[in-house]
Design a protein around this motif. Structure first.
Motif, PDB file in Angstrom:
ATOM      1  N   VAL A  75      39.838  46.129  45.510  1.00  0.00           N
ATOM      2  CA  VAL A  75      40.619  47.239  44.948  1.00  0.00           C
ATOM      3  C   VAL A  75      40.102  48.526  45.589  1.00  0.00           C
ATOM      4  CG1 VAL A  75      41.367  48.416  42.856  1.00  0.00           C
ATOM      5  CG2 VAL A  75      40.846  45.965  42.786  1.00  0.00           C
ATOM      6  N   PRO A  76      40.735  48.987  46.662  1.00  0.00           N
ATOM      7  CA  PRO A  76      40.260  50.183  47.370  1.00  0.00           C
ATOM      8  C   PRO A  76      40.213  51.415  46.474  1.00  0.00           C
ATOM      9  CG  PRO A  76      41.891  49.002  48.678  1.00  0.00           C
ATOM     10  CD  PRO A  76      41.906  48.387  47.320  1.00  0.00           C
ATOM     11  N   GLY A  77      39.022  51.984  46.351  1.00  0.00           N
ATOM     12  CA  GLY A  77      38.856  53.180  45.534  1.00  0.00           C
ATOM     13  C   GLY A  77      39.115  52.961  44.061  1.00  0.00           C
ATOM     14  N   GLY A  78      39.188  51.708  43.623  1.00  0.00           N
ATOM     15  CA  GLY A  78      39.475  51.424  42.220  1.00  0.00           C
ATOM     16  C   GLY A  78      40.915  51.706  41.833  1.00  0.00           C
ATOM     17  N   LYS A  79      41.812  51.860  42.808  1.00  0.00           N
ATOM     18  CA  LYS A  79      43.207  52.186  42.551  1.00  0.00           C
ATOM     19  C   LYS A  79      44.065  50.919  42.644  1.00  0.00           C
ATOM     20  CE  LYS A  79      42.146  56.531  42.232  1.00  0.00           C
ATOM     21  NZ  LYS A  79      42.135  57.209  40.899  1.00  0.00           N
ATOM     22  N   TYR A  92      53.017  50.357  36.888  1.00  0.00           N
ATOM     23  CA  TYR A  92      51.706  50.983  36.764  1.00  0.00           C
ATOM     24  C   TYR A  92      51.730  51.997  35.633  1.00  0.00           C
ATOM     25  CZ  TYR A  92      51.251  48.824  41.323  1.00  0.00           C
ATOM     26  OH  TYR A  92      51.233  47.915  42.345  1.00  0.00           O
ATOM     27  N   ARG A  93      50.976  51.692  34.571  1.00  0.00           N
ATOM     28  CA  ARG A  93      50.900  52.558  33.406  1.00  0.00           C
ATOM     29  C   ARG A  93      49.476  52.504  32.847  1.00  0.00           C
ATOM     30  NH1 ARG A  93      55.207  53.076  35.392  1.00  0.00           N
ATOM     31  NH2 ARG A  93      57.258  53.263  34.400  1.00  0.00           N
ATOM     32  N   ASP A  94      49.103  53.535  32.126  1.00  0.00           N
ATOM     33  CA  ASP A  94      47.797  53.556  31.474  1.00  0.00           C
ATOM     34  C   ASP A  94      47.910  52.787  30.162  1.00  0.00           C
ATOM     35  OD1 ASP A  94      45.311  54.030  30.454  1.00  0.00           O
ATOM     36  OD2 ASP A  94      45.623  56.169  30.082  1.00  0.00           O
ATOM     37  N   LEU A  95      47.510  51.532  30.166  1.00  0.00           N
ATOM     38  CA  LEU A  95      47.576  50.690  28.973  1.00  0.00           C
ATOM     39  C   LEU A  95      46.315  50.777  28.131  1.00  0.00           C
ATOM     40  CD1 LEU A  95      49.108  47.466  30.595  1.00  0.00           C
ATOM     41  CD2 LEU A  95      50.331  49.291  29.389  1.00  0.00           C
ATOM     42  N   THR A  96      45.196  51.100  28.750  1.00  0.00           N
ATOM     43  CA  THR A  96      43.909  51.081  28.050  1.00  0.00           C
ATOM     44  C   THR A  96      43.522  52.437  27.489  1.00  0.00           C
ATOM     45  OG1 THR A  96      42.680  51.530  30.089  1.00  0.00           O
ATOM     46  CG2 THR A  96      43.119  49.221  29.553  1.00  0.00           C
ATOM     47  N   GLY A  97      44.187  53.512  27.925  1.00  0.00           N
ATOM     48  CA  GLY A  97      43.874  54.841  27.421  1.00  0.00           C
ATOM     49  C   GLY A  97      42.722  55.518  28.121  1.00  0.00           C
ATOM     50  N   ASP A  98      42.307  55.001  29.288  1.00  0.00           N
ATOM     51  CA  ASP A  98      41.193  55.629  30.006  1.00  0.00           C
ATOM     52  C   ASP A  98      41.655  56.649  31.030  1.00  0.00           C
ATOM     53  OD1 ASP A  98      42.304  54.016  31.922  1.00  0.00           O
ATOM     54  OD2 ASP A  98      40.485  52.871  32.363  1.00  0.00           O
ATOM     55  N   GLY A  99      42.959  56.871  31.122  1.00  0.00           N
ATOM     56  CA  GLY A  99      43.494  57.855  32.049  1.00  0.00           C
ATOM     57  C   GLY A  99      43.853  57.311  33.411  1.00  0.00           C
ATOM     58  N   ASP A 100      43.508  56.059  33.716  1.00  0.00           N
ATOM     59  CA  ASP A 100      43.835  55.436  35.000  1.00  0.00           C
ATOM     60  C   ASP A 100      44.971  54.435  34.836  1.00  0.00           C
ATOM     61  OD1 ASP A 100      41.814  56.833  36.323  1.00  0.00           O
ATOM     62  OD2 ASP A 100      40.309  55.328  35.771  1.00  0.00           O
ATOM     63  N   ASP A 101      45.723  54.251  35.917  1.00  0.00           N
ATOM     64  CA  ASP A 101      46.827  53.307  35.877  1.00  0.00           C
ATOM     65  C   ASP A 101      46.321  51.872  35.812  1.00  0.00           C
ATOM     66  OD1 ASP A 101      48.947  55.052  35.863  1.00  0.00           O
ATOM     67  OD2 ASP A 101      49.131  55.127  38.050  1.00  0.00           O
ATOM     68  N   ASP A 102      46.935  51.086  34.924  1.00  0.00           N
ATOM     69  CA  ASP A 102      46.734  49.646  34.889  1.00  0.00           C
ATOM     70  C   ASP A 102      47.982  48.993  35.475  1.00  0.00           C
ATOM     71  OD1 ASP A 102      44.183  49.771  33.372  1.00  0.00           O
ATOM     72  OD2 ASP A 102      45.477  50.589  31.810  1.00  0.00           O
ATOM     73  N   GLN A 123      51.574  39.477  32.621  1.00  0.00           N
ATOM     74  CA  GLN A 123      50.152  39.662  32.867  1.00  0.00           C
ATOM     75  C   GLN A 123      49.835  41.145  33.024  1.00  0.00           C
ATOM     76  OE1 GLN A 123      49.503  37.353  36.423  1.00  0.00           O
ATOM     77  NE2 GLN A 123      49.565  35.400  35.329  1.00  0.00           N
ATOM     78  N   ALA A 124      48.704  41.543  32.496  1.00  0.00           N
ATOM     79  CA  ALA A 124      48.236  42.929  32.632  1.00  0.00           C
ATOM     80  C   ALA A 124      46.832  42.914  33.214  1.00  0.00           C
ATOM     81  CB  ALA A 124      48.245  43.641  31.282  1.00  0.00           C
ATOM     82  N   TYR A 125      46.591  43.872  34.114  1.00  0.00           N
ATOM     83  CA  TYR A 125      45.305  43.961  34.796  1.00  0.00           C
ATOM     84  C   TYR A 125      44.775  45.387  34.723  1.00  0.00           C
ATOM     85  CZ  TYR A 125      46.725  39.477  36.848  1.00  0.00           C
ATOM     86  OH  TYR A 125      47.121  38.183  37.021  1.00  0.00           O
ATOM     87  N   THR A 126      43.451  45.490  34.631  1.00  0.00           N
ATOM     88  CA  THR A 126      42.794  46.792  34.664  1.00  0.00           C
ATOM     89  C   THR A 126      41.605  46.705  35.614  1.00  0.00           C
ATOM     90  OG1 THR A 126      41.890  48.578  33.279  1.00  0.00           O
ATOM     91  CG2 THR A 126      41.172  46.346  32.769  1.00  0.00           C
ATOM     92  N   TYR A 127      41.100  47.853  36.012  1.00  0.00           N
ATOM     93  CA  TYR A 127      39.918  47.898  36.880  1.00  0.00           C
ATOM     94  C   TYR A 127      38.830  48.642  36.127  1.00  0.00           C
ATOM     95  CZ  TYR A 127      37.045  48.495  41.068  1.00  0.00           C
ATOM     96  OH  TYR A 127      36.019  48.455  41.982  1.00  0.00           O
ATOM     97  N   ARG A 128      37.765  47.933  35.799  1.00  0.00           N
ATOM     98  CA  ARG A 128      36.679  48.542  35.040  1.00  0.00           C
ATOM     99  C   ARG A 128      35.354  47.934  35.474  1.00  0.00           C
ATOM    100  NH1 ARG A 128      38.749  45.762  29.573  1.00  0.00           N
ATOM    101  NH2 ARG A 128      37.867  43.678  29.833  1.00  0.00           N
ATOM    102  N   GLY A 129      34.328  48.766  35.509  1.00  0.00           N
ATOM    103  CA  GLY A 129      33.009  48.294  35.892  1.00  0.00           C
ATOM    104  C   GLY A 129      32.968  47.710  37.286  1.00  0.00           C
ATOM    105  N   GLY A 130      33.850  48.201  38.175  1.00  0.00           N
ATOM    106  CA  GLY A 130      33.879  47.678  39.535  1.00  0.00           C
ATOM    107  C   GLY A 130      34.513  46.315  39.669  1.00  0.00           C
ATOM    108  N   LYS A 131      35.229  45.850  38.630  1.00  0.00           N
ATOM    109  CA  LYS A 131      35.841  44.526  38.666  1.00  0.00           C
ATOM    110  C   LYS A 131      37.316  44.583  38.255  1.00  0.00           C
ATOM    111  CE  LYS A 131      31.483  42.223  37.461  1.00  0.00           C
ATOM    112  NZ  LYS A 131      30.797  41.332  36.481  1.00  0.00           N
ATOM    113  N   LEU A 132      38.141  43.834  38.981  1.00  0.00           N
ATOM    114  CA  LEU A 132      39.533  43.663  38.612  1.00  0.00           C
ATOM    115  C   LEU A 132      39.594  42.633  37.497  1.00  0.00           C
ATOM    116  CD1 LEU A 132      42.571  44.115  39.069  1.00  0.00           C
ATOM    117  CD2 LEU A 132      42.477  42.362  40.848  1.00  0.00           C
TER     118      LEU A 132
END
Length: 239
Positions: A75-79, A135-145, A160-169
């Motif tokens: 995930v380049p740059g966590g995006k 791409y929407r902010d589902l978790t409320g952290d301000g980043d797109d999921d 299916q829904a995916y998020t990027y947190r702690g350096g992991k998809l």
């Protein structure tokens, strides 16, 4: 001559005052308070079978609250917008082939998308079951999921829904149902699905739970649609 509002103010005020005096003096019953009848007694919930022992475990595994780290996908740059949804789905199918054996062959044949930075309503190709990601902010952290739909046999679909947190998809939602349509209300995913009863449908609202770190079905109901016939599609067992 045109009468302005100010000409009506004083007579109307006088009439209101007279009516108030009349009510206080008891002249007639017009405008007086009337009883609406006895107030019904409030009845609280009654517990049935108080000696019934509580369950020690859930009857069925609904799959809610389960998460999975997606390995082998950068995930380049966590995006997440920089990652092809087809690549992510392929990685999940490869990691759990028994769970996705009904779509494994079709997903393997999907061509990679040229770009994944925009919302899309169609897949990379007509014969590819992976629909474009939203791409929407589902978790409320301000980043797109990322929210992905994958068509399955018998008019079923994986959501299916995916998020990027702690350096992991991380996959935070994986639901399969006889989906009629999907809506996004705020940060909640509302899924309409065919019910087993003709003229009814299931409506499930999935919302992110910060304690479980996953999307949970916070509201699940069966509703009358008014239509004479519900689509004849098999619906997975539900909780």
């Amino acid at each position: 001559m045109k009468t302005g509002p100010w000409r009506l103010g004083r007579p109307a005020l006088a009439a209101a005052a007279a009516a108030l005096l009349c009510a206080c003096a008891g002249c007639g019953d017009q405008g007086g308070l009337r009883s609406a009848g006895p107030t019904p007694t409030a009845v609280g919930p009654e517990r049935l079978w108080p000696t019934l022992p509580p369950a020690s475990r859930a009857a069925d595994d609904y799959g809610a609250g389960e998460t999975a780290v997606v390995k082998g996908v950068e995930v380049p740059g966590g995006k997440l917008r920089e990652v092809d949804p087809v690549t992510i789905v392929r990685a999940r199918v490869a990691a759990a082939p028994d769970d996705y054996k009904d779509i494994a062959a079709d997903v393997a044949d999907c061509p990679a998308s040229e770009g994944a930075s925009k919302d899309a309503s169609n897949g990379a190709a007509e014969d590819c079951p992976v629909l474009g990601g939203y791409y929407r902010d589902l978790t409320g952290d301000g980043d797109d999921d990322l929210l992905v739909a994958v068509r399955a046999p018998h008019r079923q679909a994986y959501l299916q829904a995916y998020t990027y947190r702690g350096g992991k998809l991380t996959q935070i939602m994986d639901d399969k149902d006889a989906v009629l349509n999907v809506h996004l209300a705020g940060r909640s995913i509302v899924v309409r699905a065919a019910a087993d009863l003709s003229g009814y449908e299931y409506r499930t609202s999935w919302s992110y739970d910060d304690h479980q770190k996953a999307m949970l079905p916070t509201r699940d109901e069966i509703l009358r649609t008014g239509s004479a016939h519900t689509p004849d599609v098999p619906s997975p067992s539900r909780s």
